[in-house]
Structures are given as structure tokens and as C-alpha cells.
Design a protein around this motif. Structure first.
Motif, PDB file in Angstrom:
ATOM      1  N   SER A  94       0.833  -1.205   0.000  1.00 50.80           N
ATOM      2  CA  SER A  94       0.000   0.000   0.000  1.00 50.80           C
ATOM      3  C   SER A  94       0.869   1.257   0.000  1.00 50.80           C
ATOM      4  O   SER A  94       1.861   1.335   0.716  1.00 50.80           O
ATOM      5  CB  SER A  94      -0.906   0.017   1.237  1.00 50.80           C
ATOM      6  OG  SER A  94      -1.557   1.275   1.345  1.00 50.80           O
ATOM      7  N   THR A  95       0.477   2.239  -0.785  1.00 51.44           N
ATOM      8  CA  THR A  95       1.169   3.536  -0.801  1.00 51.44           C
ATOM      9  C   THR A  95       0.274   4.642  -0.245  1.00 51.44           C
ATOM     10  O   THR A  95       0.593   5.822  -0.384  1.00 51.44           O
ATOM     11  CB  THR A  95       1.613   3.903  -2.225  1.00 51.44           C
ATOM     12  OG1 THR A  95       0.455   4.017  -3.060  1.00 51.44           O
ATOM     13  CG2 THR A  95       2.577   2.857  -2.797  1.00 51.44           C
ATOM     14  N   VAL A  96      -0.826   4.267   0.392  1.00 53.19           N
ATOM     15  CA  VAL A  96      -1.798   5.253   0.864  1.00 53.19           C
ATOM     16  C   VAL A  96      -1.165   6.269   1.807  1.00 53.19           C
ATOM     17  O   VAL A  96      -1.328   7.483   1.620  1.00 53.19           O
ATOM     18  CB  VAL A  96      -3.021   4.562   1.527  1.00 53.19           C
ATOM     19  CG1 VAL A  96      -3.937   5.581   2.186  1.00 53.19           C
ATOM     20  CG2 VAL A  96      -3.788   3.744   0.505  1.00 53.19           C
ATOM     21  N   LEU A  97      -0.449   5.829   2.843  1.00 49.71           N
ATOM     22  CA  LEU A  97       0.154   6.779   3.783  1.00 49.71           C
ATOM     23  C   LEU A  97       1.151   7.686   3.056  1.00 49.71           C
ATOM     24  O   LEU A  97       1.166   8.902   3.275  1.00 49.71           O
ATOM     25  CB  LEU A  97       0.825   6.061   4.948  1.00 49.71           C
ATOM     26  CG  LEU A  97      -0.104   5.354   5.932  1.00 49.71           C
ATOM     27  CD1 LEU A  97       0.711   4.706   7.049  1.00 49.71           C
ATOM     28  CD2 LEU A  97      -1.138   6.297   6.507  1.00 49.71           C
ATOM     29  N   HIS A  98       1.977   7.122   2.208  1.00 50.87           N
ATOM     30  CA  HIS A  98       2.936   7.911   1.440  1.00 50.87           C
ATOM     31  C   HIS A  98       2.199   8.934   0.579  1.00 50.87           C
ATOM     32  O   HIS A  98       2.588  10.116   0.531  1.00 50.87           O
ATOM     33  CB  HIS A  98       3.793   6.996   0.571  1.00 50.87           C
ATOM     34  CG  HIS A  98       4.798   7.716  -0.264  1.00 50.87           C
ATOM     35  ND1 HIS A  98       4.533   8.125  -1.543  1.00 50.87           N
ATOM     36  CD2 HIS A  98       6.062   8.118   0.017  1.00 50.87           C
ATOM     37  CE1 HIS A  98       5.583   8.754  -2.024  1.00 50.87           C
ATOM     38  NE2 HIS A  98       6.541   8.755  -1.096  1.00 50.87           N
ATOM     39  N   ASP A  99       1.149   8.496  -0.109  1.00 49.38           N
ATOM     40  CA  ASP A  99       0.378   9.389  -0.972  1.00 49.38           C
ATOM     41  C   ASP A  99      -0.301  10.500  -0.180  1.00 49.38           C
ATOM     42  O   ASP A  99      -0.464  11.618  -0.688  1.00 49.38           O
ATOM     43  CB  ASP A  99      -0.675   8.604  -1.764  1.00 49.38           C
ATOM     44  CG  ASP A  99      -0.055   7.587  -2.720  1.00 49.38           C
ATOM     45  OD1 ASP A  99       1.175   7.671  -2.988  1.00 49.38           O
ATOM     46  OD2 ASP A  99      -0.789   6.691  -3.184  1.00 49.38           O
ATOM     47  N   GLU A 100      -0.687  10.201   1.060  1.00 43.08           N
ATOM     48  CA  GLU A 100      -1.317  11.197   1.927  1.00 43.08           C
ATOM     49  C   GLU A 100      -0.280  12.061   2.649  1.00 43.08           C
ATOM     50  O   GLU A 100      -0.652  12.936   3.426  1.00 43.08           O
ATOM     51  CB  GLU A 100      -2.207  10.501   2.968  1.00 43.08           C
ATOM     52  CG  GLU A 100      -3.424   9.837   2.374  1.00 43.08           C
ATOM     53  CD  GLU A 100      -4.249   9.067   3.400  1.00 43.08           C
ATOM     54  OE1 GLU A 100      -3.759   8.849   4.546  1.00 43.08           O
ATOM     55  OE2 GLU A 100      -5.373   8.674   3.054  1.00 43.08           O
ATOM     56  N   ARG A 101       1.003  11.810   2.395  1.00 42.76           N
ATOM     57  CA  ARG A 101       2.108  12.538   3.044  1.00 42.76           C
ATOM     58  C   ARG A 101       2.053  12.387   4.555  1.00 42.76           C
ATOM     59  O   ARG A 101       2.174  13.343   5.312  1.00 42.76           O
ATOM     60  CB  ARG A 101       2.128  14.001   2.630  1.00 42.76           C
ATOM     61  CG  ARG A 101       2.200  14.261   1.156  1.00 42.76           C
ATOM     62  CD  ARG A 101       3.551  14.539   0.541  1.00 42.76           C
ATOM     63  NE  ARG A 101       4.298  15.595   1.233  1.00 42.76           N
ATOM     64  CZ  ARG A 101       5.560  15.440   1.630  1.00 42.76           C
ATOM     65  NH1 ARG A 101       6.195  14.319   1.406  1.00 42.76           N
ATOM     66  NH2 ARG A 101       6.208  16.405   2.244  1.00 42.76           N
ATOM     67  N   VAL A 102       1.856  11.123   4.992  1.00 48.64           N
ATOM     68  CA  VAL A 102       1.850  10.756   6.409  1.00 48.64           C
ATOM     69  C   VAL A 102       2.936   9.708   6.591  1.00 48.64           C
ATOM     70  O   VAL A 102       3.059   8.777   5.796  1.00 48.64           O
ATOM     71  CB  VAL A 102       0.470  10.199   6.835  1.00 48.64           C
ATOM     72  CG1 VAL A 102       0.510   9.631   8.237  1.00 48.64           C
ATOM     73  CG2 VAL A 102      -0.595  11.281   6.722  1.00 48.64           C
ATOM     74  N   SER A 103       3.735   9.869   7.655  1.00 41.88           N
ATOM     75  CA  SER A 103       4.855   8.951   7.868  1.00 41.88           C
ATOM     76  C   SER A 103       5.047   8.669   9.351  1.00 41.88           C
ATOM     77  O   SER A 103       4.846   9.561  10.184  1.00 41.88           O
ATOM     78  CB  SER A 103       6.131   9.575   7.305  1.00 41.88           C
ATOM     79  OG  SER A 103       7.234   8.718   7.512  1.00 41.88           O
ATOM     80  N   PRO A 104       5.465   7.437   9.689  1.00 40.04           N
ATOM     81  CA  PRO A 104       5.820   7.157  11.081  1.00 40.04           C
ATOM     82  C   PRO A 104       6.992   8.036  11.513  1.00 40.04           C
ATOM     83  O   PRO A 104       7.899   8.318  10.719  1.00 40.04           O
ATOM     84  CB  PRO A 104       6.225   5.681  11.060  1.00 40.04           C
ATOM     85  CG  PRO A 104       5.623   5.124   9.817  1.00 40.04           C
ATOM     86  CD  PRO A 104       5.595   6.255   8.841  1.00 40.04           C
ATOM     87  N   VAL A 105       6.972   8.449  12.774  1.00 43.72           N
ATOM     88  CA  VAL A 105       8.049   9.255  13.332  1.00 43.72           C
ATOM     89  C   VAL A 105       8.349   8.761  14.739  1.00 43.72           C
ATOM     90  O   VAL A 105       7.441   8.490  15.517  1.00 43.72           O
ATOM     91  CB  VAL A 105       7.700  10.761  13.317  1.00 43.72           C
ATOM     92  CG1 VAL A 105       6.465  11.056  14.124  1.00 43.72           C
ATOM     93  CG2 VAL A 105       8.856  11.616  13.803  1.00 43.72           C
ATOM     94  N   LEU A 106       9.639   8.592  15.041  1.00 46.62           N
ATOM     95  CA  LEU A 106      10.079   8.151  16.358  1.00 46.62           C
ATOM     96  C   LEU A 106      10.073   9.337  17.308  1.00 46.62           C
ATOM     97  O   LEU A 106      10.672  10.369  17.023  1.00 46.62           O
ATOM     98  CB  LEU A 106      11.487   7.552  16.265  1.00 46.62           C
ATOM     99  CG  LEU A 106      12.089   7.010  17.554  1.00 46.62           C
ATOM    100  CD1 LEU A 106      11.308   5.802  18.056  1.00 46.62           C
ATOM    101  CD2 LEU A 106      13.549   6.642  17.335  1.00 46.62           C
TER     102      LEU A 106
END
Length: 144
Positions: A48-60
Motif C-alpha cells: 500500500s502507498t496510501v500513507l505515502h500518498d497522503e504525506r503521512v509517515s511514522p516518526v520516532l
């Protein structure tokens, strides 16, 4: 009913990862956990590329570690990754680093969030965001 196993992967210790005492440098434990988190999330995404496409990313957001037993050159370790979701914007990921004989070498607890990369703010309901993006929640968390 059997207990579910967390995501796990193996990593071989390399010479340049050692400290002057001949065991794994403290910072490398954190790197191994990061490698496992990335691999776990990639597997859970199922392409899935949904998060990438929505410009959302995991962050520590935070990371803590308890060292148990030293790891030395040439050993291979197994690193687990298991997310624990609650009700807030952040969640916990627990890692165990074990030698292949089962000896626990380190326990890490990481606080993670999903960041909107445009707004530079954490998004609400990270578990729901993963789920709506098509992630396999059973890969991310043994609680699923």
C-alpha cells in the motif's frame, strides 16, 4: 489458543558495529530496532502507498533500552517488533533483541506517532490510519 508471535527478523553483527570493548556499540541496538520497525511496517503495508500518498509517515518520538547481555562480533541476533496501540496520537513499539540461543540481550520501548508531513503535526488515531491504509494489523501487533 496459542499466543501470536511478533514480527521478527535476523541481523548478523558486523565488525564496524563493535565498540572498543569488543561488543555491540550501544547505538547499534537502536539501529537494529529501527531496521526491524521499517521491515515490519513494509511487510504490514502489503504494498500500500496510501500513507505515502497522503504525506503521512511514522516518526520516532522516544526510545529507551534495557541492556541484558552483550552481543559480540559474528553473532546473529533476532529482533522482534510489536506495536501496542492506545487511544492517543502516539503508540508504543516493543522490541526484543535475542541471541539465536534465546538469550535476551536487550529490550527497547519506542514511542511512535504518524506525522502529517505538510502540517508537521501528529495525526489522530494512528491505528485507524494504518487500518484504513490497508495495513495488515496482525503483522504490526500481536494484540490484533
Amino acid at each position: 489458543m496459542t499466543e501470536r508471535e511478533p514480527f521478527r527478523m535476523q541481523i548478523k553483527v558486523r565488525l564496524y558495529e563493535l565498540d572498543p570493548l569488543g561488543h555491540l556499540n550501544h547505538a547499534v541496538y537502536h539501529s537494529y530496532a529501527e531496521v526491524a520497525r521499517i521491515e515490519c511496517m513494509e511487510q504490514a503495508s502489503r504494498g500500500s502507498t496510501v500513507l505515502h500518498d497522503e504525506r503521512v509517515s511514522p516518526v520516532l518520538l522516544a526510545s529507551s533500552i534495557n541492556y541484558r547481555r552483550e552481543i559480540r562480533m559474528g553473532e546473529t541476533v533476532e529482533v522482534t517488533c510489536d506495536a501496542k496501540f492506545g487511544t492517543g496520537k502516539s503508540f508504543q513499539i516493543e522490541h526484543h533483541i535475542r541471541k539465536l540461543d534465546g538469550t535476551l540481550s536487550a529490550e527497547l520501548t519506542c514511542t511512535v506517532g504518524l506525522m502529517d508531513l505538510e502540517r508537521r503535526k501528529l495525526v489522530e488515531d494512528p491505528r485507524g490510519r494504518f487500518e484504513r491504509a490497508g495495513y495488515d494489523m496482525a503483522v504490526l501487533s500481536t494484540a490484533e
